[in-house]
Each structure stands twice: as structure tokens, then as C-alpha cells.
Design a protein around this motif. Structure first.
Motif, PDB file in Angstrom:
ATOM      1  N   UNK A 114      17.293  -0.020   0.298  1.00  0.00           N
ATOM      2  CA  UNK A 114      18.003   0.818   1.261  1.00  0.00           C
ATOM      3  C   UNK A 114      17.951   2.290   0.875  1.00  0.00           C
ATOM      4  N   UNK A 115      17.926   2.551  -0.435  1.00  0.00           N
ATOM      5  CA  UNK A 115      17.893   3.940  -0.892  1.00  0.00           C
ATOM      6  C   UNK A 115      16.534   4.583  -0.597  1.00  0.00           C
ATOM      7  N   UNK A 116      15.452   3.812  -0.785  1.00  0.00           N
ATOM      8  CA  UNK A 116      14.099   4.325  -0.554  1.00  0.00           C
ATOM      9  C   UNK A 116      13.390   3.407   0.434  1.00  0.00           C
ATOM     10  N   UNK A 117      13.824   3.395   1.665  1.00  0.00           N
ATOM     11  CA  UNK A 117      13.243   2.480   2.647  1.00  0.00           C
ATOM     12  C   UNK A 117      11.752   2.741   2.841  1.00  0.00           C
ATOM     13  N   UNK A 118      10.986   1.660   2.879  1.00  0.00           N
ATOM     14  CA  UNK A 118       9.540   1.774   3.036  1.00  0.00           C
ATOM     15  C   UNK A 118       8.810   1.997   1.731  1.00  0.00           C
ATOM     16  N   UNK A 119       9.536   2.442   0.702  1.00  0.00           N
ATOM     17  CA  UNK A 119       8.911   2.685  -0.599  1.00  0.00           C
ATOM     18  C   UNK A 119       9.297   1.626  -1.632  1.00  0.00           C
ATOM     19  N   UNK A 120      10.399   0.968  -1.416  1.00  0.00           N
ATOM     20  CA  UNK A 120      10.809  -0.138  -2.285  1.00  0.00           C
ATOM     21  C   UNK A 120      10.981  -1.374  -1.415  1.00  0.00           C
ATOM     22  N   UNK A 121      10.354  -2.473  -1.829  1.00  0.00           N
ATOM     23  CA  UNK A 121      10.460  -3.735  -1.097  1.00  0.00           C
ATOM     24  C   UNK A 121      10.896  -4.834  -2.042  1.00  0.00           C
ATOM     25  N   UNK A 122      11.669  -5.768  -1.522  1.00  0.00           N
ATOM     26  CA  UNK A 122      12.143  -6.892  -2.315  1.00  0.00           C
ATOM     27  C   UNK A 122      11.358  -8.167  -2.007  1.00  0.00           C
ATOM     28  N   UNK A 123      10.889  -8.818  -3.063  1.00  0.00           N
ATOM     29  CA  UNK A 123      10.285 -10.146  -2.963  1.00  0.00           C
ATOM     30  C   UNK A 123      10.924 -11.012  -4.038  1.00  0.00           C
ATOM     31  N   UNK A 159       0.837  -1.188   0.000  1.00  0.00           N
ATOM     32  CA  UNK A 159       0.000   0.000   0.000  1.00  0.00           C
ATOM     33  C   UNK A 159       0.871   1.237   0.000  1.00  0.00           C
ATOM     34  N   UNK A 160       0.254   2.348  -0.371  1.00  0.00           N
ATOM     35  CA  UNK A 160       0.970   3.613  -0.337  1.00  0.00           C
ATOM     36  C   UNK A 160       1.393   4.099  -1.712  1.00  0.00           C
ATOM     37  N   UNK A 161       1.335   5.404  -1.891  1.00  0.00           N
ATOM     38  CA  UNK A 161       1.750   6.025  -3.148  1.00  0.00           C
ATOM     39  C   UNK A 161       3.266   5.995  -3.265  1.00  0.00           C
ATOM     40  N   UNK A 162       3.769   5.832  -4.491  1.00  0.00           N
ATOM     41  CA  UNK A 162       5.208   5.809  -4.724  1.00  0.00           C
ATOM     42  C   UNK A 162       5.871   4.548  -4.221  1.00  0.00           C
ATOM     43  N   UNK A 163       5.110   3.460  -4.159  1.00  0.00           N
ATOM     44  CA  UNK A 163       5.611   2.199  -3.606  1.00  0.00           C
ATOM     45  C   UNK A 163       5.911   1.235  -4.761  1.00  0.00           C
ATOM     46  N   UNK A 164       7.103   0.654  -4.771  1.00  0.00           N
ATOM     47  CA  UNK A 164       7.488  -0.303  -5.801  1.00  0.00           C
ATOM     48  C   UNK A 164       7.907  -1.617  -5.160  1.00  0.00           C
ATOM     49  N   UNK A 165       7.317  -2.695  -5.633  1.00  0.00           N
ATOM     50  CA  UNK A 165       7.714  -4.038  -5.233  1.00  0.00           C
ATOM     51  C   UNK A 165       8.641  -4.581  -6.312  1.00  0.00           C
ATOM     52  N   UNK A 166       9.874  -4.877  -5.955  1.00  0.00           N
ATOM     53  CA  UNK A 166      10.843  -5.458  -6.880  1.00  0.00           C
ATOM     54  C   UNK A 166      10.862  -6.961  -6.667  1.00  0.00           C
ATOM     55  N   UNK A 167      10.556  -7.706  -7.737  1.00  0.00           N
ATOM     56  CA  UNK A 167      10.490  -9.171  -7.630  1.00  0.00           C
ATOM     57  C   UNK A 167      11.605  -9.772  -8.469  1.00  0.00           C
ATOM     58  N   UNK A 168      12.525 -10.439  -7.787  1.00  0.00           N
ATOM     59  CA  UNK A 168      13.608 -11.141  -8.471  1.00  0.00           C
ATOM     60  C   UNK A 168      13.321 -12.643  -8.429  1.00  0.00           C
ATOM     61  N   UNK A 169      13.999 -13.358  -9.289  1.00  0.00           N
ATOM     62  CA  UNK A 169      13.785 -14.800  -9.304  1.00  0.00           C
ATOM     63  C   UNK A 169      14.501 -15.454 -10.454  1.00  0.00           C
ATOM     64  N   UNK A 170      14.666 -16.752 -10.340  1.00  0.00           N
ATOM     65  CA  UNK A 170      15.330 -17.515 -11.388  1.00  0.00           C
ATOM     66  C   UNK A 170      14.393 -17.701 -12.565  1.00  0.00           C
ATOM     67  N   UNK A 171      14.924 -18.211 -13.648  1.00  0.00           N
ATOM     68  CA  UNK A 171      14.112 -18.447 -14.837  1.00  0.00           C
ATOM     69  C   UNK A 171      12.995 -19.446 -14.546  1.00  0.00           C
ATOM     70  N   UNK A 172      11.825 -19.168 -15.070  1.00  0.00           N
ATOM     71  CA  UNK A 172      10.646 -20.041 -14.962  1.00  0.00           C
ATOM     72  C   UNK A 172      10.155 -20.215 -13.522  1.00  0.00           C
TER      73      UNK A 172
END
Length: 604
Positions: free
Chosen positions: A553-562, A420-433
Motif C-alpha cells: 500500500x505504501x509503494x503501490x505498483x512497486x511492491x507486490x505480495x506473493x 518488471x520495472x525498476x525499483x520493483x520488489x516482490x515480497x514472498x511470505x510463507x510458512x516454514x518449509x
């Protein structure tokens, strides 16, 4: 629960097949009764005329003709009932096929595919193996179009709540017979994709008698004079008077052949659709509803003195009489004695003056009810799906046990997810497939369902309204001399333009800037996230670029890693397709290349 629904539909189809068999037997018996009446009547009439009892012969013909017509109408009703039972069985069979994921036979709405739309192409809304195939139950062009509009554009929150309430009522077990009957009725008729819209547009311009007002009195006077002259001829008057009137009618018919043909072709193009709409409207008008939206739509159909079904039945009847001209011999006599075509052209224009404006509104109401029926049938087929809640919290997206509705595995993997929240980005990393892209599509397609008023493939879903925007399937275009990288940049430019307009934008970006080198990709992706962070936008980005994870770390609370991860055991790669917090630490590209026969040597 889907197994229970599959059994329910299978059992209903079997029961309906048995009922259809009984109805077919009864229809066949009545058909033979028609034959018997015809033979008996003909034999009796022949006998009476043979013994010179002409009065009895004439009365026999009249009496048996009336009986024959009554039995013919009875047979027609029985045959319609038999066909309805067959189509109801088909409706239940189609529900089973949808539950099993066999969507190929269903209309994908290819006419609605638009690669420039903010999300429909990336989220498989239309086309092969699409949400439209899973959701749509309508066979009419107006119903399909209305549902497509709802899928392409989010509704206002108040409208979403009203649709949810209406769909819930139609999806209740007590309404199942009514709902399936409503879906089956239009299957009796052929539906031209442009019939309704094309007819209305033509009908608005049709003004034959306004341009030829002198002809209007002749339509009613000439047939009377012609019949009178023919009758007078039998009583000894000159036959040339009748010939003169017949010749005048022939000349008029020849003079306006093109106009008569045009009216006939345009009206016949809508004939079966009008019969279908009339049946559906009668089905609706006879029902009582409790949901406010359904009550409002119902009231619009029955108010104004003449019900919508009555109005359309009149139009259908006019077109039906017009069709008598199909017989060349009958058309010649009808048009040279009774000015047949002109009479029904006049009746069409007279109907237009009284009802055309209401026709457009009626079809709009019917289209909306058909779209609601599709949502209701989808909801009934998936009772475990959640009815989403709409939130006023900016960019709230809270889901429990959320899965993709177009994945039909026995045990689909579901994930919990929240942001939730404006300016929020969820970054999703993962292996192929591992499931990154599928998860983005899962988030997007369930949001589309939620914002159109349909149930979502989740145990619970709460979402804030926003404009969905995706960038996933960008490809090169040889005709436009456009590379896939440039196509992606154009797609991202549209996203930035959308966010400049102030409306909330929920974005889903898959492997952004994949068409350039790793340094530029990393720099561009980070710059884009920073830019979107300052605007009225939030969303998800999938990537192989682990360096993007540093933005948490640069935008704590606004960028999250999954992330989505995989395990490698020997030559086997295992995926659990479960969303976890943090950056992905397991990658499988090298192992996949080895399995494909590429010898991996050295170190990078």
C-alpha cells in the motif's frame, strides 16, 4: 520427455557395449598376430643365419620388423577405437545418472567456490549437488575453467544469442554422435588441473639457447663428429678421438643437467594434455558448421597456413621423442653420442618461436568449444527446457512452468512468475518449509542459465540482463570474530554499493535481518526496500514478517505480495509449493514444534 532421453542414452550405452565387445575381440586377434609375426620372423632369421645365408637372414629381420611395426600401429588404432567405444558408453551412462540426479561422482568445481561472489554460493552453482555438476561435461582444465567463467559472469546479449544458436546446432539429433565423440576423446588422457596454464607460463620464460647461444652449433656438429670418429675407429684410426668427443658430450650433459631435467619435466607435464587437445582439434577441424559462432571458431583453428591440430601434433611429437630419455641406458647412449636432450630442447624453443602465440589462442578457442559442448549436451538431455529470450524491458522476468533444475522428483512443482520495472520488489511470505527459499533459488539459477546462453528449466522464460545478487546463506565466522547478523549486514552493504554504480542489479534476499529482534528487523527491512526502490534495482525478498506486506500500500505498483501456503490436517502438514498472490495466512511453526515434542501452552 526426460524418460525418452533416459531410454535413448540407455539404449546407446547397450549398443556401444556390444560394439566394444566386437572391437575387443578384433584387437585381441591382431595382438596374437603380432606375437605370431615376431616368433615367425625370429625363427626364419635363426634358420637363415644357421645355414650361413646371412643376406636372407638380414632381409628377413628387416622385412618382419617392418611388418611388425605396421601391425603394431594397426593394433594401436584398433585399441584406441575400442577404448573410444567404452568411453562413449560411459558418456551415455553419465547422462542417465545426471537425469536421475545422481551427481555425487561428478566434479563440483570446488576450486571455483567463492563465498564472496555475488550469487554462486547461495544458488549452488559450484560444490556438492551443484549446477556445475549437472552442466559440466568437460574433463580438461581449460574447458572446466571456461564454463566456470560463464557461470560466474553474465554474457552480453549478443554473445548469449550466439551461444544459444551454437548450442542448438550441437544439441541437434544429427550432431549427437559427433558431440559425444568430442566429449569422450579427452577421457583417453590424464589432465593436470594446471598443466596448460603452467606450461605456457613456463614456456614463455624458457630461453636456454638464447642464454647459451654458443651451444647451438655444437648440438648439430658434435654428434656428426662423434659418429664419424667412432666409424673411423673401426677402420683403424685412433679410438681416443671418439673418446674425446664422447667425453665432451658427457661433460656438457652433466653441466646442464638441471636445465635438461627442467625442460623434460615441464614438457612431460603437458604431454597427455597436448595429445588430448590434438585429438579434439582434429575432430573439430574435420567438421563443418552452420551457426556463425561455430563457423568463426572453426575458421580460427584452420586459418594461417598450419592448422591448430598440426601445430599441436608437432609439439606432442617433440615431447614424445624427448621422453626417450626415460630409459637410463638409452639416455646414456643418446646423450653421450647424439646430444639427444639438447636436440629436443632446441626443437622445443624453435617450436615456441613459431607457434606459442597461436597456442594460447588455440586453447582459448578449444575451451570455448568445450563449454559450448557442455551446454549442448545439457540441452539435448532436456529437450523440454526453454531457450530463454532476452528482453530490453528493465528487470523483466516472465516465466511459465518454471522449476529448479536440481530438484529431481518425478513430478517437480513448477510455477508461473512475472515481474518488471525498476525499483520493483516482490515480497514472498510463507510458512516454514513451504518453498520460499527454494523459489528464490529457482528464479536465480534459471536467470544464471539464461544469461550464460544455456536452456532454462521452464516452459518459457524471458528475462532482462542484470547483475544477480543474493543474500541467503550468511553465517558467522569465528576466525574473523563475525556474527551471522554482522555477516548479513556486510552482504547487504555490498548490495547497496553495487546499486550505487548504476548497473541494473537483480537481488534475491532470504529472511533478511533474521539475526535481530522483530522490531529492528521490521524497521530495517522496510528501510532497505525503500532505499532499493530509488535505485536501478529490483528483486525478491522472502520473509516471515507479515508487516512487510503493508508496503504494497505504501509503494503501490512497486511492491507486490506473493506467498506459499500449507494446510494442516490433524498431525499432517501438507504443502503444495504453489506460488499465490497475496500475503500468507497459514503458518505451521507451532504445529512443527508440537510434532518435535514441544508442548505448546498459552497464547502469545
Amino acid at each position: 520427455m526426460s524418460d525418452n532421453r533416459e531410454k535413448l542414452y540407455t539404449d546407446r550405452a547397450a549398443s556401444l557395449a556390444a560394439q566394444e565387445k566386437q572391437a575387443a575381440s578384433k584387437s585381441s586377434a591382431v595382438s596374437w598376430l603380432r606375437v605370431a609375426l615376431f616368433v615367425t620372423g625370429a625363427a626364419l632369421a635363426f634358420y637363415f643365419f644357421k645355414v650361413d645365408n646371412n643376406t636372407a637372414g638380414a632381409l628377413t629381420i628387416l622385412g618382419f620388423y617392418i611388418l611388425f611395426v605396421l601391425v603394431m600401429r594397426w593394433h594401436s588404432r584398433l585399441d584406441f577405437k575400442r577404448q573410444q567405444l567404452r568411453l562413449l558408453g560411459l558418456v551415455n551412462g553419465q547422462e542417465v545418472e545426471r537425469l536421475q540426479g545422481r551427481l555425487n561422482q561428478f566434479d563440483g568445481g570446488k576450486e571455483f567456490i567463492d563465498d564472496h561472489h555475488p550469487y554462486t554460493s547461495d544458488l549452488d552453482i559450484f560444490g556438492h549437488s551443484s549446477l556445475f555438476q549437472l552442466l559440466n561435461r568437460s574433463v580438461t582444465s581449460i574447458g572446466k575453467y571456461k564454463l566456470a567463467v560463464w557461470l560466474r559472469q553474465a554474457a552480453a546479449p549478443q554473445e548469449v544469442w550466439q551461444r544459444q544458436e551454437a548450442a542448438a546446432e550441437l544439441a541437434s539429433p544429427a550432431r549427437l554422435d559427433w558431440l559425444q565423440a568430442f566429449l569422450a576423446l579427452p577421457m583417453h588422457y590424464k589432465h593436470n588441473a594446471e598443466s596448460a596454464k603452467g606450461f605456457i607460463n613456463w614456456f614463455k620464460q624458457a630461453d636456454f639457447f638464447r642464454q647459451n647461444s654458443w651451444l647451438k652449433p655444437l648440438v648439430f656438429i658434435l654428434p656428426i663428429l662423434t659418429l664419424a670418429a667412432i666409424a673411423a675407429w673401426f677402420y683403424g684410426f685412433s679410438g681416443w678421438i671418439a673418446v674425446g668427443f664422447l667425453l665432451l658430450q658427457f661433460i656438457l650433459a652433466y653441466r646442464f643437467t638441471k636445465a635438461r631435467d627442467d625442460y623434460y619435466e615441464q614438457s612431460m607435464g603437458i604431454h597427455e594434455a597436448m595429445q588430448s587437445y590434438t585429438r579434439q582439434l582434429q575432430h573439430i577441424e574435420q567438421e563443418q558448421f552452420t551457426a556463425p559462432k561455430l563457423q568463426g571458431l572453426h575458421q580460427q583453428l584452420v586459418s594461417g597456413g598450419v592448422s591448430a591440430s598440426t601445430s599441436l601434433r608437432k609439439l606432442s611429437g617433440i615431447i614424445d621423442y624427448f621422453s626417450y630419455r626415460l630409459s637410463t641406458l638409452m639416455a646414456f647412449f643418446l646423450n653421450t653420442i647424439l646430444m639427444w636432450d639438447f636436440v629436443w630442447m632446441y626443437r622445443l624453443e624453435d617450436w615456441k618461436e613459431q607457434h606459442l602465440e597461436k597456442l594460447e589462442h588455440t586453447l582459448e578457442v578449444l575451451a570455448e568449444l568445450e563449454a559450448l559442448a557442455s551446454i549442448a549436451a545439457f540441452q539435448h538431455a532436456h529437450p523440454g527446457y526453454a531457450v530463454p529470450q532476452l528482453s530490453e524491458e528493465p528487470f523483466l522476468y516472465e516465466a511459465a512452468a518454471m522449476a529448479h533444475p536440481l530438484i529431481f522428483s518425478v513430478n517437480p512443482v513448477a510455477n508461473d512468475f512475472g515481474m518488471q520495472g525498476t525499483g520493483h520488489t516482490i515480497v514472498i511470505t510463507g510458512s516454514n518449509m513451504s518453498g520460499k527459499t527454494t523459489f528464490l533459488r529457482t528464479v536465480g539459477i534459471n536467470m544464471v542459465l539464461a544469461l550464460m546462453g544455456a536452456p532454462a528449466c521452464a516452459a518459457r522464460l524471458e528475462v532482462a540482463p542484470a547483475q544477480i545478487y543474493t543474500a541467503m546463506r550468511t553465517a558467522d565466522n569465528l576466525s574473523e570474530n563475525t556474527s551471522s547478523f554482522y555477516a548479513e549486514l556486510k552482504r547487504l552493504r555490498v548490495l547497496l554499493e553495487l546499486t550505487e554504480q548504476g548497473q541494473p542489479v537483480f537481488y534475491l534476499l532470504d529472511e533478511i535481518l533474521k539475526g535481530t529482534n522483530s522490531r529492528d528487523r521490521h524497521l530495517g527491512a522496510m528501510s532497505l526496500i525503500r532505499q532499493l526502490h530509488k535505485r536501478n534495482a529490483s528483486g525478491l525478498i522472502s520473509t516471515h514478517d507479515l508487516e512487510l506486506g503493508a508496503m504494497e500500500q505504501e509503494l503501490p505498483g512497486s511492491v507486490e505480495n506473493f506467498s506459499f501456503n500449507s494446510d494442516i490436517t490433524g498431525d499432517e502438514i501438507r504443502f503444495d509449493y504453489k506460488l499465490t498472490t497475496g500475503i500468507c495466512r497459514s503458518f505451521n511453526a507451532s504445529k512443527l514444534m508440537q510434532l518435535m515434542g514441544i508442548e505448546i501452552t498459552g497464547k502469545v
